[in-house]
Design an enzyme around this catalytic site. Structure first.
Site, PDB file in Angstrom:
ATOM      1  CG  ASN A   9      -1.723   1.202   1.417  1.00  0.00           C
ATOM      2  OD1 ASN A   9      -1.792   2.045   0.527  1.00  0.00           O
ATOM      3  ND2 ASN A   9      -2.376   1.330   2.569  1.00  0.00           N
ATOM      4  CG  HIS A  94      -5.666   1.754   5.485  1.00  0.00           C
ATOM      5  ND1 HIS A  94      -5.201   2.661   6.406  1.00  0.00           N
ATOM      6  CD2 HIS A  94      -4.650   0.902   5.245  1.00  0.00           C
ATOM      7  CE1 HIS A  94      -3.931   2.370   6.697  1.00  0.00           C
ATOM      8  NE2 HIS A  94      -3.578   1.304   6.005  1.00  0.00           N
ATOM      9  CD  GLU A  96      -2.737   5.319   7.003  1.00  0.00           C
ATOM     10  OE1 GLU A  96      -2.729   5.376   5.771  1.00  0.00           O
ATOM     11  OE2 GLU A  96      -1.813   4.795   7.673  1.00  0.00           O
ATOM     12  CD  GLU A 166      -2.994  -2.456   7.440  1.00  0.00           C
ATOM     13  OE1 GLU A 166      -1.953  -2.693   6.828  1.00  0.00           O
ATOM     14  OE2 GLU A 166      -3.631  -1.403   7.307  1.00  0.00           O
ATOM     15  CB  SER A 212       5.999  -1.804  11.812  1.00  0.00           C
ATOM     16  OG  SER A 212       5.605  -0.473  12.097  1.00  0.00           O
TER      17      SER A 212
HETATM   18  P1  13P Z   1       3.442   0.374   7.650  1.00  0.00           P
HETATM   19  O1  13P Z   1       3.966  -0.889   7.014  1.00  0.00           O
HETATM   20  O2  13P Z   1       4.139   1.614   7.160  1.00  0.00           O
HETATM   21  O3  13P Z   1       3.374   0.263   9.126  1.00  0.00           O
HETATM   22  O4  13P Z   1       1.923   0.548   7.124  1.00  0.00           O
HETATM   23  C1  13P Z   1       1.040  -0.513   7.217  1.00  0.00           C
HETATM   24  C2  13P Z   1      -0.193  -0.170   6.501  1.00  0.00           C
HETATM   25  O5  13P Z   1      -0.957   0.677   6.928  1.00  0.00           O
HETATM   26  C3  13P Z   1      -0.483  -0.855   5.226  1.00  0.00           C
HETATM   27  O6  13P Z   1      -1.776  -0.620   4.798  1.00  0.00           O
END
Ligand code: 13P
Length: 250
Positions: A9, A94, A96, A166, A212
């Protein structure tokens, strides 16, 4: 029985030309990968990346999609617009989108249903915040997100859906859930799918971990019984790290 599925992503990173160059490198470096692969560039780079990954082993994904087919929805992108660029997967729910842009479980459910109607595959994201984890609400949060997100979706459509667990506190922070902690939530999520559908559906459901994921933790995460892949953010933006993650089993 379940194939590993590694996805990148890219979030709000890379211009169209940067994305094209990067996608060319990925196609070359990952052509012998044995896992399922997907990359999700920003909307503005979908067209340039589409022409590079067409006919390769890398699927093209989008990071979001409107819950409507067309019309007066300023700033939104419809499923037909994605399909027109050969996008075959869409990431929905997601954290976010949920946290920064206020997307609700109900909206995400509408998006999942529309994406399914249009024949898109879905990476459906779930996961708790740090506050929710610290107040012992992980299972409650995951249960609500899965139950509402999949509401009204028949079992026959589940082969189009991948769940990505996540934990929000692990995204972009360098903090990874321990493989054991992550696996517990994956196993719980699988049991929810079994309760909502069937044991067979649960066994077939691919559940990615995200938060991460890096070259040095991917193997241990993937060795867990209920972890079937990764949704990678930051480490998907560099060829060395994404190659190492995608080829973790080599
Ligand atoms: P990171 O791998 O930067 O922690 O992000 C994970 C993520 O939100 C993938 O959708």
């Amino acid at each position: 029985m379940r194939n590993y599925y590694i996805a990148g992503n890219w979030k709000m990173n890379m211009t169209a030309s940067e994305a094209r160059d990067f996608a060319e490198d990925l196609v070359e470096e990952l052509k012998n990968a044995s896992v399922k692969l997907m990359i999700a560039p920003p909307y503005t780079a979908l067209e340039s990346v589409s022409s590079i990954v067409r006919g390769t082993n890398i699927l093209l994904g989008a990071q979001n999609m409107c819950n409507k087919e067309s019309g007066a929805y300023t700033g939104e992108v419809s499923p037909d617009m994605l399909l027109d660029l050969d996008v075959s997967v869409v990431i929905l729910g997601h954290s976010e989108r949920r946290i920064i842009y206020g997307e609700t479980d109900e909206l995400i459910n509408e998006k999942i249903k529309l994406a399914l109607d249009k024949g898109l595959e879905i990476v459906f994201c779930i996961g708790e915040t740090l506050e929710e984890r610290e107040s012992d609400k992980v299972e409650q949060v995951v249960r609500t997100q899965v139950t509402k997100g999949l509401d009204g979706i028949p079992e026959s459509n589940l082969d189009k859906i991948t769940i990505a667990y996540e934990p929000v506190w692990a995204i972009g922070t360098g903090k990874t859930a321990t493989p054991d902690d992550a696996n517990q939530v994956h196993a719980f999520t699988r049991s929810l799918v079994s309760d909502l559908y069937s044991d067979e559906a649960a066994q077939q459901m691919v559940i990615q971990y995200g938060g991460s994921v890096k070259p040095d933790n991917v193997r241990e995460l993937m060795s867990q019984k209920d972890i079937d892949g990764a949704l990678v953010g930051g480490a998907a933006l560099k060829i060395d790290s994404f190659r190492a993650i995608a080829l973790f089993s080599k």
